[in-house]
Write an enzyme that holds these catalytic residues in place. Structure first.
Site, PDB file in Angstrom:
ATOM      1  N   ALA A  86      47.258  43.247  59.267  1.00 21.94           N
ATOM      2  CA  ALA A  86      46.379  42.175  59.476  1.00 21.94           C
ATOM      3  C   ALA A  86      45.029  42.959  59.346  1.00 21.94           C
ATOM      4  CB  ALA A  86      46.404  41.916  61.092  1.00 21.94           C
TER       5      ALA A  86
ATOM      6  N   TYR B   1      35.054  47.889  52.356  1.00 27.36           N
ATOM      7  CA  TYR B   1      36.746  47.561  52.567  1.00 27.36           C
ATOM      8  C   TYR B   1      37.499  49.076  52.732  1.00 27.36           C
ATOM      9  CZ  TYR B   1      41.639  46.979  51.658  1.00 27.36           C
ATOM     10  OH  TYR B   1      43.045  47.070  51.653  1.00 27.36           O
TER      11      TYR B   1
ATOM     12  N   HIS C  55      42.165  39.314  41.909  1.00 31.14           N
ATOM     13  CA  HIS C  55      43.148  40.347  41.368  1.00 31.14           C
ATOM     14  C   HIS C  55      43.417  40.110  39.971  1.00 31.14           C
ATOM     15  CE1 HIS C  55      43.583  41.393  45.773  1.00 31.14           C
ATOM     16  NE2 HIS C  55      43.077  42.574  45.269  1.00 31.14           N
TER      17      HIS C  55
ATOM     18  N   ILE D 260      37.680  40.487  30.663  1.00 31.73           N
ATOM     19  CA  ILE D 260      37.978  41.897  31.051  1.00 31.73           C
ATOM     20  C   ILE D 260      36.541  42.558  31.593  1.00 31.73           C
ATOM     21  CG2 ILE D 260      38.342  44.171  29.694  1.00 31.73           C
ATOM     22  CD1 ILE D 260      39.970  42.398  27.846  1.00 31.73           C
TER      23      ILE D 260
ATOM     24  N   TYR E 201      50.389  38.566  51.944  1.00 36.30           N
ATOM     25  CA  TYR E 201      51.082  39.007  50.856  1.00 36.30           C
ATOM     26  C   TYR E 201      51.940  40.137  50.881  1.00 36.30           C
ATOM     27  CZ  TYR E 201      51.593  40.894  45.971  1.00 36.30           C
ATOM     28  OH  TYR E 201      52.099  41.333  44.748  1.00 36.30           O
TER      29      TYR E 201
HETATM   30  N1  UDP Z   1      40.008  43.095  36.263  1.00 40.28           N
HETATM   31  C1  UDP Z   1      39.379  42.654  35.067  1.00 40.28           C
HETATM   32  N2  UDP Z   1      39.205  41.060  35.315  1.00 40.28           N
HETATM   33  C2  UDP Z   1      39.771  40.348  36.301  1.00 40.28           C
HETATM   34  C3  UDP Z   1      40.235  41.061  37.485  1.00 40.28           C
HETATM   35  C4  UDP Z   1      40.140  42.488  37.424  1.00 40.28           C
HETATM   36  O1  UDP Z   1      39.195  42.978  34.132  1.00 40.28           O
HETATM   37  O2  UDP Z   1      39.440  39.280  36.272  1.00 40.28           O
HETATM   38  C5  UDP Z   1      40.066  44.606  36.278  1.00 40.28           C
HETATM   39  C6  UDP Z   1      39.203  45.313  37.211  1.00 40.28           C
HETATM   40  O3  UDP Z   1      38.008  45.766  36.781  1.00 40.28           O
HETATM   41  C7  UDP Z   1      40.023  46.583  37.371  1.00 40.28           C
HETATM   42  C8  UDP Z   1      41.425  46.035  37.295  1.00 40.28           C
HETATM   43  O4  UDP Z   1      41.443  45.019  36.420  1.00 40.28           O
HETATM   44  O5  UDP Z   1      39.794  47.553  36.440  1.00 40.28           O
HETATM   45  C9  UDP Z   1      42.308  45.684  38.457  1.00 40.28           C
HETATM   46  O6  UDP Z   1      41.443  45.010  39.341  1.00 40.28           O
HETATM   47  P1  UDP Z   1      42.021  44.330  40.731  1.00 40.28           P
HETATM   48  O7  UDP Z   1      41.093  43.525  41.299  1.00 40.28           O
HETATM   49  O8  UDP Z   1      43.288  43.811  40.213  1.00 40.28           O
HETATM   50  O9  UDP Z   1      42.434  45.453  41.421  1.00 40.28           O
HETATM   51  P2  UDP Z   1      41.706  46.729  41.919  1.00 40.28           P
HETATM   52  O10 UDP Z   1      41.783  48.091  41.121  1.00 40.28           O
HETATM   53  O11 UDP Z   1      40.214  46.435  42.039  1.00 40.28           O
HETATM   54  O12 UDP Z   1      42.141  47.192  43.660  1.00 40.28           O
END
Ligand code: UDP
Length: 332
Positions: A76, A143, A191, A209, A12
């Site tokens: 990578a 990670y 994401h 959410i 990406y």
């Molecule tokens: N999130 C959510 N529902 C989803 C995926 C993510 O509410 O289906 C929330 C997650 O809890 C975080 C924010 O969206 O607070 C961003 O999550 P993401 O996985 O995109 O990125 P991260 O911040 O984990 O790197």
């Protein structure tokens, strides 16, 4: 023109950086990718493509010599936080051991500049915001720990062999390049923005959410979303910085603005003109309440200016990608 090897250039953020390098006046990209998670279609036919694994240090060295590479931009890696918790050895093997062999290959070939794809996850749950580069490093997931180990490994190589690195700590990468030809396609997708947009286009039934009881104004998590095109530009600036003699360093890359999950959903409804089902669920393990960057150092030292990171532009560009590729690269 300097040739730059981009490991993970079919992923990406990698593919967006390859596009930016190919369009620049100073650099020509060469992609090095195993295609385990990357997409061959994400790299234009005009860009040299080497299918290879960074674990093979000799092959890395051979490739660096063959293409007279001036510096490496290293993407990578495996990047699914949830999977890193259930299968940590897969992540230490691929991310840490893979980078070890990449660095050996670079040392063998005499290439001593690397821009590294790091993450805000190295900070874990911060005590305050905005997050500055010298805040404590306490990753809450595997990670993030693999990325921190790699940063430390590179620092040791700077001290011992004179390697020069720039570690770029991204906040929430999002959006897609203009044109809708390349974009985000993870399997499984976890994401927020791609999941919201797949819901808006009817590929998914609803968006969940994760947590509505956080200590934030609307109870949902706040994140700092940064356009992938702005991130790509930062890699070019970081490579220039190193080639001009800049010392090993680390930089946050974020928009310095925070948006809650609810705000993102509302913005997506507005940008797409679609209404869709939203469910409120419990918290996802390991999610900090608020993550917002200070990017002052990147602006000052690299001269970086994020120009595409309004929420509307991020969502509209990602929407364009999803509308053109409802099932990602594999199916049209
Ligand atoms: N999130 C959510 N529902 C989803 C995926 C993510 O509410 O289906 C929330 C997650 O809890 C975080 C924010 O969206 O607070 C961003 O999550 P993401 O996985 O995109 O990125 P991260 O911040 O984990 O790197």
């Amino acid at each position: 023109m300097e040739n730059i090897l981009v490991t993970g250039g079919a992923g990406y953020i990698g593919s967006h950086t390859v596009k930016a390098l190919a369009e620049s006046d100073e650099f020509s990209p060469v992609v090095f990718d195993s295609l385990v998670t990357g997409h061959r279609e994400a790299v234009p036919e005009s860009v040299p493509f080497v299918k290879g694994d960074i674990h093979d240090g000799d092959f890395v060295a051979e490739t660096l010599e063959k293409y007279h590479i001036a510096g490496v931009i290293h993407f990578a890696a495996f990047s699914l936080v949830g999977e890193s918790m259930t299968n940590p050895l897969k992540y230490y093997n691929n991310n840490v051991e893979g980078t070890l062999h990449l660095l050996e290959g670079m040392k063998q070939a005499g290439v001593d500049k690397i821009v590294f794809s790091s993450t805000a996850a190295v900070y874990g749950e911060p005590e305050k915001t905005p997050i500055m580069e010298d805040f404590p490093h306490n990753p809450t997931n595997v990670y993030g720990r693999t990325k921190l180990v790699i940063e430390n490994m590179m620092r040791d190589c700077t001290n011992a062999y004179g390697l020069q690195y720039a570690a770029l700590r991204y906040f929430n990468a999002a959006g897609a390049a203009e044109g809708g030809y390349i974009g985000e396609d993870h399997n499984p997708e976890t994401h927020l923005i791609p999941l919201i947009l797949k819901t808006a286009q009817g590929v998914r039934d609803h968006i969940s959410i994760y947590g509505t009881d956080y200590p934030t104004p609307d109870g949902t998590c706040i994140r700092d979303y940064i356009h992938v095109v702005d991130l790509a530009q930062a890699h070019i600036l970081a490579m220039k910085y190193l080639l001009q003699g800049g010392e090993s360093n680390y930089f946050n890359l974020g928009s310095e603005k925070g948006f809650s999950v609810r705000e993102m959903i509302e913005a997506a409804k507005k940008v797409t003109g679609k209404d869709f089902k939203v469910l409120e669920e419990g918290r996802r393990a390991g999610d900090p309440a608020v993550l917002i960057a200070s990017s002052q150092k990147s602006k000052k030292v690299l001269g970086w200016k994020p120009c595409h990171s309004s929420i509307e532009e991020i969502i509209a560009s990602a929407w364009n990608w999803h509308v053109n590729h409802p099932y990602g690269y594999s199916k049209k």
